[in-house]
Design a protein around this motif. Structure first.
Motif, short mmCIF file in Angstrom:
data_model
loop_
_atom_site.label_atom_id
_atom_site.label_comp_id
_atom_site.label_asym_id
_atom_site.label_seq_id
_atom_site.Cartn_x
_atom_site.Cartn_y
_atom_site.Cartn_z
N GLU A 168 0.50 -1.33 -0.24
CA GLU A 168 0.00 0.17 0.11
C GLU A 168 1.08 1.35 0.03
OE1 GLU A 168 -2.14 -0.62 3.93
OE2 GLU A 168 -3.91 -1.57 2.30
N THR A 169 1.83 1.38 0.97
CA THR A 169 2.51 2.41 0.83
C THR A 169 3.81 2.39 -0.34
OG1 THR A 169 3.99 1.78 2.78
CG2 THR A 169 2.39 2.74 3.31
N SER A 170 4.60 1.61 -0.83
CA SER A 170 5.79 1.03 -1.90
C SER A 170 6.19 2.18 -2.33
CB SER A 170 5.60 -0.01 -2.62
OG SER A 170 6.71 -0.27 -2.92
N THR A 171 6.31 2.60 -2.25
CA THR A 171 7.22 3.57 -3.46
C THR A 171 8.64 3.83 -3.31
OG1 THR A 171 8.71 5.39 -0.96
CG2 THR A 171 6.13 6.24 -2.20
N GLY A 172 9.08 2.03 -4.16
CA GLY A 172 10.70 1.78 -3.84
C GLY A 172 10.42 1.54 -5.71
N GLY A 173 9.76 1.10 -6.34
CA GLY A 173 9.01 0.75 -7.54
C GLY A 173 8.42 -0.64 -7.69
N LEU A 174 8.65 -0.67 -9.07
CA LEU A 174 7.36 -1.79 -9.40
C LEU A 174 8.06 -3.34 -8.90
CD1 LEU A 174 5.13 -2.78 -10.93
CD2 LEU A 174 6.28 -3.30 -12.78
#
Length: 320
Positions: A168-174
């Motif tokens: 839900e919070t991932s901003t670290g890439g696909l």
């Protein structure tokens, strides 16, 4: 990929190469090229960045190289040695901005190795770095590492919580989302504890499986090397869950073979472990013992004494 090959062959301005290595091998190539190649080139990214005076890009490359190496199943002790080297470098050049993230990955590696490694390597130099570091960490990095520790430690409820939070919070890439989604799919078959701590329930297994299998199948179309074994293992777990024993056994075998072919010793061990648990469930204890012994060997090669100890306990419970 063609552009990166040309840059390597003919060279480029000094200020371009660090960025090219970082963004291609850290965020693009992980979807198309073997993770081992990506990890090696992220190490090259560190060297190129330091040579070009781009120390911030260089130390950021170390985070990605450690993460990719860990996902790629490199020896854990080697990963720990590498991360401790980079912690010393960061300490010397006074780069503390990303130090909390490095320490989060280090904690995961130490956990996977086992308690003895934590005592041995938790040296005064690293304690000093910890005391100087900012206490706040980005939720995504912390949640992902807690999810990894929960998964490999067999804490299904905790794994379920942190997997959901990470996705839900991932901003670290696909790639992070793809990998965590796969682990979450496998974890769903373990059964999650009820809120009152008693009994267990399978929380939306088929819904979680459907999302996970569609994710890894799409990824495997681009890189069979990195994802085909994950497809086989998810399918095996669903076949086992549905009591389709013949199909499950074939899929476990495919997962083990594919993991070995790609050099993912940790996922080969995981595939053997889950196959062993399947055979134990259907009462074929001799086969279960064989697969668990193979899992133990894989985990030993990976460098995870924690998993070796866990498998040893499983073998003892078979009473063969």
């Amino acid at each position: 990929k063609a552009g990166m090959s040309l840059l390597k062959k003919y060279g480029s301005p000094v200020d371009i190469m660090p960025k090219a290595y970082l963004f291609y091998y850290g965020f693009v190539a992980v979807h198309t090229e073997p993770l081992q190649i990506c990890a090696d080139n992220m190490r090259k990214s560190f060297e190129v960045g330091m040579s070009a005076g781009e120390s911030m890009l260089a130390v950021y490359s170390t985070i990605l190289s450690i993460k990719i190496a860990m996902f790629g199943g490199e020896n854990l002790q080697a990963c720990l040695t590498e991360i401790d080297y980079h912690l010393e470098v960061m300490h010397r050049i006074q780069h503390k901005l990303i130090l909390p993230y490095m320490l989060e990955y280090r904690e995961t590696i130490v956990f996977l190795i086992g308690t003895s490694a934590a005592l041995k390597d938790n040296c005064a130099n690293n304690l000093e770095l910890t005391s100087d570091a900012k206490q706040t960490k980005r939720d995504q990095v912390q949640s992902m590492n807690r999810m990894l520790r929960s998964f490999w430690g067999g804490h299904s409820s905790r794994c379920h919580y942190y997997a959901k939070k990470t996705i839900e919070t991932s901003t670290g890439g696909l790639f992070n989302k793809q990998y965590i989604t796969w682990l979450a799919g496998l974890n769903s078959f373990r059964g999650i504890k009820n809120k009152n701590g008693t009994g267990s329930q399978f929380l939306k297994v088929k819904e979680t499986f459907k999302h996970a299998i569609s994710t890894v199948r799409a990824s495997a179309e681009i890189s069979r090397w990195n994802f085909q074994n994950k497809v086989h293992l998810l399918e095996a777990e669903m076949f086992s869950f549905e009591r389709k024993d013949v199909e499950a056994q074939a899929s476990y075998t495919s997962a083990i073979t594919s993991s070995a072919s790609s050099g993912f010793i940790h996922e080969q061990g995981l595939s053997c472990e889950l196959a062993g648990l399947h055979y134990r469930k259907i009462g074929q204890l001799s086969a279960a013992c064989n697969f668990l012994q193979r899992a133990k060997q894989c985990y030993a090669e990976w460098g995870s004494q924690m998993k070796v100890d866990s498998i040893t306990k499983m073998l003892e419970s078979l009473h063969i």
